[in-house]
Motif scaffolding. Structure first.
Motif, PDB file in Angstrom:
ATOM      1  N   MET A  25       0.833  -1.207   0.000  1.00 35.66           N
ATOM      2  CA  MET A  25       0.000   0.000   0.000  1.00 35.66           C
ATOM      3  C   MET A  25       0.867   1.256   0.000  1.00 35.66           C
ATOM      4  SD  MET A  25      -3.039  -0.924   2.721  1.00 35.66           S
ATOM      5  CE  MET A  25      -2.109  -0.754   4.237  1.00 35.66           C
ATOM      6  N   GLY A  26       2.189   1.081   0.152  1.00 35.99           N
ATOM      7  CA  GLY A  26       3.079   2.225   0.327  1.00 35.99           C
ATOM      8  C   GLY A  26       3.401   2.382   1.797  1.00 35.99           C
ATOM      9  N   SER A  27       4.103   3.446   2.139  1.00 32.41           N
ATOM     10  CA  SER A  27       4.505   3.630   3.531  1.00 32.41           C
ATOM     11  C   SER A  27       3.678   4.691   4.245  1.00 32.41           C
ATOM     12  CB  SER A  27       5.972   4.043   3.596  1.00 32.41           C
ATOM     13  OG  SER A  27       6.775   2.912   3.374  1.00 32.41           O
ATOM     14  N   SER A  28       3.612   5.890   3.658  1.00 34.98           N
ATOM     15  CA  SER A  28       2.876   6.968   4.319  1.00 34.98           C
ATOM     16  C   SER A  28       1.379   6.826   4.063  1.00 34.98           C
ATOM     17  CB  SER A  28       3.352   8.306   3.763  1.00 34.98           C
ATOM     18  OG  SER A  28       3.019   8.394   2.386  1.00 34.98           O
ATOM     19  N   ASP A  29       0.583   7.519   4.873  1.00 35.84           N
ATOM     20  CA  ASP A  29      -0.874   7.505   4.675  1.00 35.84           C
ATOM     21  C   ASP A  29      -1.235   8.073   3.302  1.00 35.84           C
ATOM     22  OD1 ASP A  29      -0.845   6.570   7.216  1.00 35.84           O
ATOM     23  OD2 ASP A  29      -1.880   8.283   8.124  1.00 35.84           O
ATOM     24  N   ASN A  75      -6.377   7.041  11.930  1.00 36.64           N
ATOM     25  CA  ASN A  75      -7.598   7.732  11.507  1.00 36.64           C
ATOM     26  C   ASN A  75      -7.469   9.256  11.551  1.00 36.64           C
ATOM     27  OD1 ASN A  75     -10.185   7.838  10.620  1.00 36.64           O
ATOM     28  ND2 ASN A  75     -11.138   7.333  12.587  1.00 36.64           N
ATOM     29  N   SER A  76      -6.276   9.806  11.325  1.00 36.72           N
ATOM     30  CA  SER A  76      -6.135  11.268  11.353  1.00 36.72           C
ATOM     31  C   SER A  76      -5.541  11.746  10.036  1.00 36.72           C
ATOM     32  CB  SER A  76      -5.223  11.671  12.514  1.00 36.72           C
ATOM     33  OG  SER A  76      -3.950  11.102  12.320  1.00 36.72           O
ATOM     34  N   GLY A  77      -5.616  13.057   9.789  1.00 38.91           N
ATOM     35  CA  GLY A  77      -5.115  13.608   8.532  1.00 38.91           C
ATOM     36  C   GLY A  77      -5.824  12.954   7.360  1.00 38.91           C
ATOM     37  N   ILE A  78      -5.067  12.654   6.310  1.00 35.97           N
ATOM     38  CA  ILE A  78      -5.651  12.000   5.131  1.00 35.97           C
ATOM     39  C   ILE A  78      -6.114  10.582   5.495  1.00 35.97           C
ATOM     40  CG2 ILE A  78      -3.469  11.073   4.223  1.00 35.97           C
ATOM     41  CD1 ILE A  78      -6.208  12.625   2.035  1.00 35.97           C
ATOM     42  N   GLY A  79      -5.573  10.057   6.589  1.00 38.28           N
ATOM     43  CA  GLY A  79      -5.955   8.720   7.062  1.00 38.28           C
ATOM     44  C   GLY A  79      -7.452   8.581   7.317  1.00 38.28           C
ATOM     45  N   PHE A  80      -8.094   9.675   7.700  1.00 38.37           N
ATOM     46  CA  PHE A  80      -9.543   9.656   7.951  1.00 38.37           C
ATOM     47  C   PHE A  80     -10.294   9.281   6.670  1.00 38.37           C
ATOM     48  CE2 PHE A  80     -13.409  12.596   8.768  1.00 38.37           C
ATOM     49  CZ  PHE A  80     -14.167  11.544   9.274  1.00 38.37           C
ATOM     50  N   VAL A 121      -8.914   7.722   4.077  1.00 41.45           N
ATOM     51  CA  VAL A 121      -8.496   6.360   3.702  1.00 41.45           C
ATOM     52  C   VAL A 121      -9.359   5.333   4.448  1.00 41.45           C
ATOM     53  CG1 VAL A 121      -6.621   4.660   3.795  1.00 41.45           C
ATOM     54  CG2 VAL A 121      -6.110   7.033   3.182  1.00 41.45           C
ATOM     55  N   ILE A 122      -9.492   5.551   5.774  1.00 40.51           N
ATOM     56  CA  ILE A 122     -10.275   4.614   6.592  1.00 40.51           C
ATOM     57  C   ILE A 122     -11.737   4.591   6.129  1.00 40.51           C
ATOM     58  CG2 ILE A 122     -11.216   4.228   8.922  1.00 40.51           C
ATOM     59  CD1 ILE A 122      -8.406   3.362   8.892  1.00 40.51           C
ATOM     60  N   ASN A 123     -12.274   5.775   5.820  1.00 41.89           N
ATOM     61  CA  ASN A 123     -13.657   5.854   5.324  1.00 41.89           C
ATOM     62  C   ASN A 123     -13.847   4.973   4.089  1.00 41.89           C
ATOM     63  OD1 ASN A 123     -15.375   7.585   3.095  1.00 41.89           O
ATOM     64  ND2 ASN A 123     -16.412   7.523   5.080  1.00 41.89           N
ATOM     65  N   ARG A 124     -12.900   5.049   3.139  1.00 37.92           N
ATOM     66  CA  ARG A 124     -13.020   4.238   1.909  1.00 37.92           C
ATOM     67  C   ARG A 124     -12.806   2.759   2.206  1.00 37.92           C
ATOM     68  NH1 ARG A 124     -13.564   9.244   1.589  1.00 37.92           N
ATOM     69  NH2 ARG A 124     -13.274  10.394  -0.363  1.00 37.92           N
ATOM     70  N   MET A 125     -11.871   2.472   3.128  1.00 37.68           N
ATOM     71  CA  MET A 125     -11.635   1.063   3.487  1.00 37.68           C
ATOM     72  C   MET A 125     -12.868   0.466   4.162  1.00 37.68           C
ATOM     73  SD  MET A 125      -7.778   0.879   4.955  1.00 37.68           S
ATOM     74  CE  MET A 125      -6.384   0.579   3.869  1.00 37.68           C
ATOM     75  N   MET A 126     -13.515   1.271   4.998  1.00 36.17           N
ATOM     76  CA  MET A 126     -14.728   0.805   5.679  1.00 36.17           C
ATOM     77  C   MET A 126     -15.810   0.482   4.660  1.00 36.17           C
ATOM     78  SD  MET A 126     -14.578   0.612   8.995  1.00 36.17           S
ATOM     79  CE  MET A 126     -16.183   0.955   9.715  1.00 36.17           C
ATOM     80  N   LYS A 127     -15.917   1.324   3.649  1.00 35.51           N
ATOM     81  CA  LYS A 127     -16.938   1.099   2.631  1.00 35.51           C
ATOM     82  C   LYS A 127     -16.594  -0.117   1.777  1.00 35.51           C
ATOM     83  CE  LYS A 127     -19.297   5.381   2.136  1.00 35.51           C
ATOM     84  NZ  LYS A 127     -20.576   4.746   1.830  1.00 35.51           N
ATOM     85  N   ALA A 128     -15.325  -0.223   1.426  1.00 32.55           N
ATOM     86  CA  ALA A 128     -14.913  -1.357   0.586  1.00 32.55           C
ATOM     87  C   ALA A 128     -15.138  -2.692   1.307  1.00 32.55           C
ATOM     88  CB  ALA A 128     -13.443  -1.202   0.196  1.00 32.55           C
ATOM     89  N   SER A 129     -14.975  -2.672   2.613  1.00 33.89           N
ATOM     90  CA  SER A 129     -15.070  -3.917   3.384  1.00 33.89           C
ATOM     91  C   SER A 129     -16.472  -4.112   3.953  1.00 33.89           C
ATOM     92  CB  SER A 129     -14.064  -3.876   4.541  1.00 33.89           C
ATOM     93  OG  SER A 129     -14.404  -2.828   5.427  1.00 33.89           O
TER      94      SER A 129
END
Ligand code: TXA
Ligand code: MG
Length: 345
Positions: A290-294, A323-328, A330-338
């Motif tokens: 997935m890469g290293s940084s968020d 779940n902070s910064g751009i991570g919020f 990312v998590i939102n999309r991961m939650m939807k995908a899963s």
């Protein structure tokens, strides 16, 4: 229809004028933005806008974003512009931030799905902005995927979903952010994030002290309906069943190894999404970094989900980010995908 893919070096390409004219004339043109590829149509042409819904298989109650190339294009589309909106636009436009305004009569109801607000964005990507400028009309553009599939971050993704259904695909390379824009509602008493995206909660909160987040996007409770209609649909869904592993890094990796064994015994094809630094730990599955940084995870997420689909993966096991910064976003999309399938270790 034969879809023409136009490879362009940069925003000075003469093809942008041709594609802009095609948009004005009612054709569909897919184009890169800094977030994801958009499926563009003349936002004032109801017939063209209807075509977007048809081609995407998009529910009629899900409104579209209008894209503009300069601030002077905003006034005719909205009832009024608050001081707060001015301040936010000064700082974040052009960029990955969509703002809700009260709509003017000029905006077709089809765009807003009958709502009295219209979502507007000025993309940062110069290819997108020049295209809109040449079109000389506001451009309605949802992400250029079939509804329910991951948003496209490369022209090839658009081609996979929409070949034969759009006039042109402008290939401007891989998109920078890889996740859609933040949708911000400034028409309510409290400024509200309706969809997390390229501009972070923290960036906006620094300017909007009473900023809040729509409950519908934080909750997994089906009774809490998100205010942004697009957020209520199961989005970004890969074909394989996806699980998110949350907790201490070593424990997460141990648990993922156990799960791989379990699914292998069942004869399943397993796709793994892990941080670059953990790739070497796993041998017995299809492993994607997935890469290293968020930020990198955001850039790579949708593309990896599409790769897994192409490989016929049955089960996707994924690490998460903070779940902070751009991570919020990312998590939102991961939650939807899963579909919200979290394994807490
Ligand atoms: O980054 C992006 O925003 C990309 C690129 C192409 O600009 N576009 C995009 O559009 O993601 P789309 O249609 O896939 O997502 C637009 C989101 C949907 O969730 C929709 O429900 C919401 O914005 N939206 C649009 N108008 C709205 C309105 N008036 N009120 C509430 N939500 C709205
Ligand atoms: Mg979309």
């Amino acid at each position: 229809m034969i879809t023409k893919i136009i490879q362009i070096a940069d925003h000075t390409s003469p093809y942008l004028e041709i594609c802009g004219a095609a948009l004005r004339d009612g054709e569909l043109v897919a184009f890169p933005t800094e977030t994801v590829y958009g499926l563009g149509a003349n936002g004032l042409d109801e017939k063209a806008v209807k075509e977007i819904f048809k081609v995407k298989g998009r529910p009629q109650d899900n409104p579209l974003i209008l894209h503009i190339s300069s601030r002077k294009e905003l006034e005719p589309l909205v009832e009024n512009i608050s001081e707060e909106a001015e301040k936010i636009m000064d700082i974040f436009w052009p960029g990955p931030l969509t703002i809700l305004f009260k709509k003017s009569k000029l905006v077709p109801d089809l765009i807003t799905a009958g709502l009295d607000t219209v979502a507007i964005r000025m993309p940062e990507n110069l290819i997108a902005r020049n295209l809109i400028r040449y079109a000389e009309v506001p451009i309605a553009a949802p992400s250029a995927n079939k509804s329910g599939r991951p948003s496209p971050t490369m022209a090839l993704h658009v081609y996979d979903d929409l070949n034969g259904q759009v006039e042109y695909i402008i290939d401007g390379g891989k998109t920078g952010i890889g996740l859609e824009s933040t949708v911000l509602d400034l028409t309510t008493s409290r400024p509200t994030i309706l969809r997390p995206g390229g501009i972070t909660f923290e960036q906006l909160q620094a300017l909007l002290k009473n900023l809040t987040i729509d409950k519908g996007i934080l909750s997994t409770d089906a009774n809490i309906v998100p205010k942004s209609p697009g957020q209520k649909y199961k989005h970004y869904a890969p074909k394989g069943e996806m699980f998110l592993f949350v907790g201490d890094r070593d424990k997460v990796n141990e648990t993922i190894k156990e799960e791989i064994e379990k699914y292998q015994k069942l004869g399943k094809r397993i796709g793994l999404m892990v941080k670059e630094e953990d790739v070497h730990l796993f041998k017995s599955a299809i492993v994607k970094s997935m890469g290293s940084s968020d930020e990198e995870v955001g850039q790579n997420l949708f593309g990896i989900l599409r790769e897994f689909d192409n490989m016929g993966v049955d089960v996707i096991l994924s690490q998460v980010v903070d779940n902070s910064g751009i991570g919020f976003a990312v998590i939102n999309r991961m939650m939807k995908a899963s579909g919200g399938k979290i394994v807490q270790v």
